[in-house]
Design an enzyme around this catalytic site. Sequence first.
Site, PDB file in Angstrom:
ATOM      1  N   SER A 134       1.520  12.343 -10.838  1.00 48.35           N
ATOM      2  CA  SER A 134       1.745  12.317  -9.394  1.00 48.35           C
ATOM      3  C   SER A 134       1.656  13.703  -8.782  1.00 48.35           C
ATOM      4  CB  SER A 134       3.124  11.739  -9.081  1.00 48.35           C
ATOM      5  OG  SER A 134       3.336  11.767  -7.683  1.00 48.35           O
ATOM      6  N   LYS A 188       5.539   5.388 -13.246  1.00 44.09           N
ATOM      7  CA  LYS A 188       4.700   5.897 -12.143  1.00 44.09           C
ATOM      8  C   LYS A 188       4.567   4.830 -11.053  1.00 44.09           C
ATOM      9  CE  LYS A 188       1.856   8.533  -9.794  1.00 44.09           C
ATOM     10  NZ  LYS A 188       1.103   7.757  -8.872  1.00 44.09           N
ATOM     11  N   HIS A 191       7.663   4.921  -9.107  1.00 41.65           N
ATOM     12  CA  HIS A 191       7.593   6.126  -8.264  1.00 41.65           C
ATOM     13  C   HIS A 191       6.824   5.802  -6.986  1.00 41.65           C
ATOM     14  CE1 HIS A 191       5.169   9.443  -6.672  1.00 41.65           C
ATOM     15  NE2 HIS A 191       6.180  10.243  -6.954  1.00 41.65           N
ATOM     16  N   ASN A 192       5.692   5.145  -7.149  1.00 43.54           N
ATOM     17  CA  ASN A 192       4.881   4.830  -5.971  1.00 43.54           C
ATOM     18  C   ASN A 192       5.577   3.823  -5.055  1.00 43.54           C
ATOM     19  OD1 ASN A 192       3.009   6.467  -7.252  1.00 43.54           O
ATOM     20  ND2 ASN A 192       1.281   5.214  -6.637  1.00 43.54           N
ATOM     21  N   GLU A 195       7.930   5.741  -3.186  1.00 40.44           N
ATOM     22  CA  GLU A 195       7.134   6.538  -2.230  1.00 40.44           C
ATOM     23  C   GLU A 195       6.831   5.696  -0.975  1.00 40.44           C
ATOM     24  OE1 GLU A 195       3.526   8.396  -3.990  1.00 40.44           O
ATOM     25  OE2 GLU A 195       2.398   7.321  -2.462  1.00 40.44           O
TER      26      GLU A 195
HETATM   27  C1  6PG Z   1       0.888  10.256  -6.245  1.00 35.80           C
HETATM   28  C2  6PG Z   1       0.442   9.211  -5.277  1.00 35.80           C
HETATM   29  C3  6PG Z   1      -0.931   8.764  -5.609  1.00 35.80           C
HETATM   30  C4  6PG Z   1      -1.626   8.044  -4.480  1.00 35.80           C
HETATM   31  C5  6PG Z   1      -1.039   6.711  -4.167  1.00 35.80           C
HETATM   32  C6  6PG Z   1      -1.297   6.330  -2.745  1.00 35.80           C
HETATM   33  O1  6PG Z   1       1.917  10.006  -6.852  1.00 35.80           O
HETATM   34  O2  6PG Z   1       0.233  11.280  -6.363  1.00 35.80           O
HETATM   35  O3  6PG Z   1       1.300   8.111  -5.342  1.00 35.80           O
HETATM   36  O4  6PG Z   1      -0.852   8.040  -6.793  1.00 35.80           O
HETATM   37  O5  6PG Z   1      -1.656   8.856  -3.374  1.00 35.80           O
HETATM   38  O6  6PG Z   1      -1.663   5.796  -5.010  1.00 35.80           O
HETATM   39  O7  6PG Z   1      -1.147   4.985  -2.676  1.00 35.80           O
HETATM   40  P1  6PG Z   1      -1.639   4.101  -1.482  1.00 35.80           P
HETATM   41  O8  6PG Z   1      -3.080   4.432  -1.233  1.00 35.80           O
HETATM   42  O9  6PG Z   1      -1.440   2.730  -2.000  1.00 35.80           O
HETATM   43  O10 6PG Z   1      -0.780   4.467  -0.329  1.00 35.80           O
END
Ligand code: 6PG
Length: 485
Positions: A134, A188, A191-192, A195
């Site tokens: 990430s 991960k 985590h997303n 996010e």
């Molecule tokens: C990270 C982000 C990366 C990506 C996401 C965005 O941890 O660096 O999470 O993995 O930016 O996949 O996800 P979306 O396009 O679904 O918002």
Amino acid sequence: MPESTVGKANIGVVGLAVMGSNLARNLASREGNTVAVYNRTFARTETLTGEHPEAGFVASEAIDDFVASLQKPRTAIIMVQAGAGTDAVIDELVERFEPGDIIVDGGNANFHDTIAREKRISPTGIHFVGAGISGGEEGALKGPSIMPGGSEESYKTLGPILASIAAIAEGEPCVTHIGTDGAGHFVKMIHNGIEYADMQLIAEAYDLLRTVGGLEPAAIADVFSEWNKGYLESYLIEITAEVLRQVDAKTGKPFVDIVLDEAGSKGTGVWTVQNALDLGIPVGGIAEAVFARAVSSKPTQRAAVQSVVKSRPEIQKVDASFADDVSKALYASKVVAYAQGFDAIIAGAEKYGWNINKDKIAKIWRGGCIIRAQFLNRIADAYDENPDIATLLEAPYFADAVAEGEAAWRRVVATAALSGVPVPGFGSALSYYDSLASKRLPAALVQGQRDFFGAHTYKRVDEDGVFHTLWSGDRSEIQTTGSSH
Ligand code: 6PG
């Protein structure tokens, strides 16, 4: 291939789009690493090596040469788009690698795929490691947060290499061995999911400050910059201020006003919710964030409702303390979203047999990743003090923080509802908190309904056993032998 490159590199990168190139450059910049690079289209490899001679890359046009350029045990990180492309590259490497070699998938793979791939590859003696990475493009270049799964043994070789490129938070590299097979990609994924929730909550805070608080984007940027100095400090708050401060060069309008309000997604948030549902873990904060993006991306339905809505509620009057209330509501909702994410991690670890260390996960999220924040220190402390707490909301620090912000949280959600400002994140977080905090829930009535139409049975508060009421008979109660569920 030139004899001089045989066995020269201690690490290889396959797939040289932005993330792969940046990760390769990051690896090359660290003492002791010599990096082999390979891309299906050689032109891209040439561009990278041409633009970055300082990296001293060992470039190969043919996959055989790439494999030969790696020291044993060979270690290669695949950085290609998750999906079929990943399998093709894995197969090419498996054909050429030997027992003890390590293949790392650094993409955003679905952890179920990672588990299946590991199962398929492990009989060959080759280690397959799914590693969540990430931090976006900049993180890949300067220091991401890395969540590797796979075998303990592979981590002995891989750990120091990953530690050399990971972000550093409070002196510690943001990488830890998460657990076996798909554990890294699972974490991960969560985590997303977190996010998504964090971003949605910040977006709701912005909407409230603008629609109810009457502030313009630049002024809200200033509020967020202030918040970034306190308990809400985080990368997402910091970049939100920057986005809000941005002015569109073409129109002179705030950038946020010229962007179409339909949020996209690539799928990891949806996976988080799907898996949480399978695990039976309520992750309402994450789910609402996924749904909020979905609602935003339904222009036909939005237009249809707007065409029949005669009038919108009057915006509630608020005073100067409103921004402070919103900051507290944001913090409390954020605590809920993170608590739900960690609940999902705990349940996933149990289901898939991973020995996951929660405080270490919180620690490796303090730097490099998208949700990086001081706040993660509090989570690490909570799990460090008592790894068996039933929910983060029980930890003294969070219990106090939520209690302190509770009145403001309720005012904000009520004000939003009365003003017609959608706050699915704030609202669902508050309902989740109230559900856990209530002595009695109307779930008792749901049990009654289920027993009425389907004889699904229920338990009593005052007696052990499983019961059914003869609803279509004389409505007397019988004790049954089955279990109530
Ligand atoms: C990270 C982000 C990366 C990506 C996401 C965005 O941890 O660096 O999470 O993995 O930016 O996949 O996800 P979306 O396009 O679904 O918002």
